[in-house]
Scaffold this active site. Structure first.
Site, PDB file in Angstrom:
ATOM      1  N   HIS A 138       0.225   4.867   5.305  1.00  0.00           N
ATOM      2  CA  HIS A 138      -1.051   4.141   5.432  1.00  0.00           C
ATOM      3  C   HIS A 138      -2.092   4.755   4.500  1.00  0.00           C
ATOM      4  O   HIS A 138      -2.833   4.036   3.825  1.00  0.00           O
ATOM      5  CB  HIS A 138      -1.543   4.170   6.880  1.00  0.00           C
ATOM      6  CG  HIS A 138      -0.623   3.494   7.850  1.00  0.00           C
ATOM      7  ND1 HIS A 138      -0.093   2.253   7.623  1.00  0.00           N
ATOM      8  CD2 HIS A 138      -0.140   3.883   9.063  1.00  0.00           C
ATOM      9  CE1 HIS A 138       0.689   1.907   8.648  1.00  0.00           C
ATOM     10  NE2 HIS A 138       0.679   2.895   9.526  1.00  0.00           N
TER      11      HIS A 138
ATOM     12  N   LEU B 185     -17.434 -10.733  -5.825  1.00  0.00           N
ATOM     13  CA  LEU B 185     -16.201 -10.975  -5.067  1.00  0.00           C
ATOM     14  C   LEU B 185     -16.494 -10.753  -3.597  1.00  0.00           C
ATOM     15  O   LEU B 185     -17.222  -9.817  -3.241  1.00  0.00           O
ATOM     16  CB  LEU B 185     -15.112  -9.989  -5.532  1.00  0.00           C
ATOM     17  CG  LEU B 185     -13.874  -9.819  -4.649  1.00  0.00           C
ATOM     18  CD1 LEU B 185     -12.927 -11.004  -4.798  1.00  0.00           C
ATOM     19  CD2 LEU B 185     -13.106  -8.539  -5.002  1.00  0.00           C
TER      20      LEU B 185
ATOM     21  N   ASP C 120       2.164  -5.027   3.586  1.00  0.00           N
ATOM     22  CA  ASP C 120       3.208  -4.529   4.492  1.00  0.00           C
ATOM     23  C   ASP C 120       4.100  -3.502   3.797  1.00  0.00           C
ATOM     24  O   ASP C 120       4.284  -3.546   2.582  1.00  0.00           O
ATOM     25  CB  ASP C 120       4.046  -5.728   4.986  1.00  0.00           C
ATOM     26  CG  ASP C 120       4.876  -5.375   6.207  1.00  0.00           C
ATOM     27  OD1 ASP C 120       4.564  -4.378   6.887  1.00  0.00           O
ATOM     28  OD2 ASP C 120       5.845  -6.112   6.482  1.00  0.00           O
TER      29      ASP C 120
HETATM   30  C1  IPE Z   1       1.658  -7.634   9.470  1.00  0.00           C
HETATM   31  O1  IPE Z   1       2.514  -6.558   9.307  1.00  0.00           O
HETATM   32  C2  IPE Z   1       0.298  -7.144   9.825  1.00  0.00           C
HETATM   33  C3  IPE Z   1      -0.411  -6.428   8.765  1.00  0.00           C
HETATM   34  C4  IPE Z   1      -0.018  -6.282   7.536  1.00  0.00           C
HETATM   35  C5  IPE Z   1      -1.665  -5.862   9.153  1.00  0.00           C
HETATM   36  P1  IPE Z   1       3.481  -6.080  10.499  1.00  0.00           P
HETATM   37  O2  IPE Z   1       4.297  -4.992   9.971  1.00  0.00           O
HETATM   38  O3  IPE Z   1       2.682  -5.795  11.711  1.00  0.00           O
HETATM   39  O4  IPE Z   1       4.334  -7.394  10.762  1.00  0.00           O
HETATM   40  P2  IPE Z   1       5.725  -7.607  11.493  1.00  0.00           P
HETATM   41  O5  IPE Z   1       5.576  -7.066  12.861  1.00  0.00           O
HETATM   42  O6  IPE Z   1       6.770  -6.876  10.711  1.00  0.00           O
HETATM   43  O7  IPE Z   1       5.939  -9.078  11.455  1.00  0.00           O
HETATM   44  C1  IPE Z   2       1.565  -2.326   6.984  1.00  0.00           C
HETATM   45  O1  IPE Z   2       2.604  -1.422   6.924  1.00  0.00           O
HETATM   46  C2  IPE Z   2       0.316  -1.747   7.593  1.00  0.00           C
HETATM   47  C3  IPE Z   2      -0.014  -2.256   8.935  1.00  0.00           C
HETATM   48  C4  IPE Z   2       0.629  -3.182   9.569  1.00  0.00           C
HETATM   49  C5  IPE Z   2      -1.153  -1.642   9.602  1.00  0.00           C
HETATM   50  P1  IPE Z   2       3.559  -1.150   8.148  1.00  0.00           P
HETATM   51  O2  IPE Z   2       2.967  -0.052   8.966  1.00  0.00           O
HETATM   52  O3  IPE Z   2       3.832  -2.389   8.896  1.00  0.00           O
HETATM   53  O4  IPE Z   2       4.864  -0.628   7.434  1.00  0.00           O
HETATM   54  P2  IPE Z   2       6.363  -1.009   7.778  1.00  0.00           P
HETATM   55  O5  IPE Z   2       6.448  -2.500   7.777  1.00  0.00           O
HETATM   56  O6  IPE Z   2       6.667  -0.425   9.127  1.00  0.00           O
HETATM   57  O7  IPE Z   2       7.156  -0.399   6.684  1.00  0.00           O
HETATM   58 MG    MG Z   3       5.242  -3.822   8.730  1.00  0.00          MG
END
Ligand code: IPE
Ligand code: IPE
Ligand code: MG
Length: 247
Positions: A38, A132, A21
């Site tokens: 990303h 792995l 995240d």
């Molecule tokens: C969780 O991250 C999902 C992934 C890492 C793929 P999100 O950014 O979607 O989660 P929330 O919405 O902050 O809980």
């Molecule tokens: C995690 O990073 C990747 C996915 C959920 C696909 P985020 O896109 O959720 O990044 P933040 O949490 O908005 O910073």
């Molecule tokens: Mg996120």
């Protein structure tokens, strides 16, 4: 002594799961679009997979796209799917070179067809690798998985191939997407959020949780080592007392 050398090879988690995240915030901090975050996160995926393989972790599950992530702006979803297709394609050879077997869990049929096909091809090409197992959670959510398992079990009861009395923990486990994958001993979440976001709810019943403020694109090998070291200092009691563990 480097962090890596401090890791006790006899106390390694067999399975590590990561909620990757913070890509969006990382990009925003740099004045860039979310997708740049990303794209930059792919390097952290590569580093984590490499580090896990090097130290002898057997399963690494990465939460790459949740069921709820479909609700993001259309452009971001499209860009993420394209990045996925590109990355899987670009990495398959490296996975084979390092004997890494790719698997995926989630509602894979809901992925765009090019993404689905690329994924299936990579899974097939790497299926005999044994060092792995890398599990990508895509269009995955735990409630979706549990609901699906319940439906499958209900159907078997309807067809009289299963009796209600025979439903036990192992029966439920066998109906989840993670059949044949051990529960993760360690779950890591980056970006400072302290929540599970619908990830592996059944499987993490006794996982050690590790949270770090690092945003995913900044997460590297050393951060994985640090998480493992932290895990190795935990006392896993499984409901027992400390004294019982010494006996
Ligand atoms: C969780 O991250 C999902 C992934 C890492 C793929 P999100 O950014 O979607 O989660 P929330 O919405 O902050 O809980
Ligand atoms: C995690 O990073 C990747 C996915 C959920 C696909 P985020 O896109 O959720 O990044 P933040 O949490 O908005 O910073
Ligand atoms: Mg996120």
């Amino acid at each position: 002594m480097s962090l890596k050398d401090k890791i006790d090879p006899s106390k390694l988690p067999e399975h590590i799961a990561i909620i990757m995240d913070g890509n969006g915030r990382w990009a925003k901090q740099k004045g860039e679009e979310r997708i740049f975050g990303h794209e930059s996160g792919v390097k952290s995926v590569r580093d984590s997979v490499e580090a896990a393989a090097e130290i002898g972790i057997k399963f690494l599950t990465l939460y790459a796209f949740s069921t709820e992530n479909w609700n993001r702006p259309k452009e971001e979803v499209i860009a993420l799917m394209q990045l996925l297709v590109y990355s899987i394609n670009a990495e398959t050879e490296t996975l084979n070179k390092n004997s890494i077997c790719l698997k995926a869990i989630g509602d894979l049929k809901s992925l765009p067809s090019d993404c689905y096909n690329e994924l299936m091809e990579a899974i097939d090409k790497t299926k005999n690798n044994t060092r792995l197992t890398l599990v990508l959670a895509l269009s995955y959510s735990s409630r979706w998985e549990i609901l699906n398992a319940m439906k499958k079990i209900a159907l078997e009861i309807e067809n009289k191939t299963l009796s209600a009395a025979a439903i036990d923990e192992s029966c439920i486990q066998k109906h989840l997407c993670t059949v044949n994958i051990p529960d993760p001993e360690l779950m890591i979440r980056t970006s400072g959020e302290h929540r599970i976001s619908n990830f592996l709810l059944w499987q993490i019943a006794y996982s050690e949780l590790y949270f770090t403020d690092k945003l995913w694109p900044d997460f590297g090998k050393e951060d994985l080592y640090e998480a493992i070291l932290d895990y190795q200092n935990r006392e896993r009691r499984f409901g027992k007392t400390s004294e019982q563990l010494i006996l």
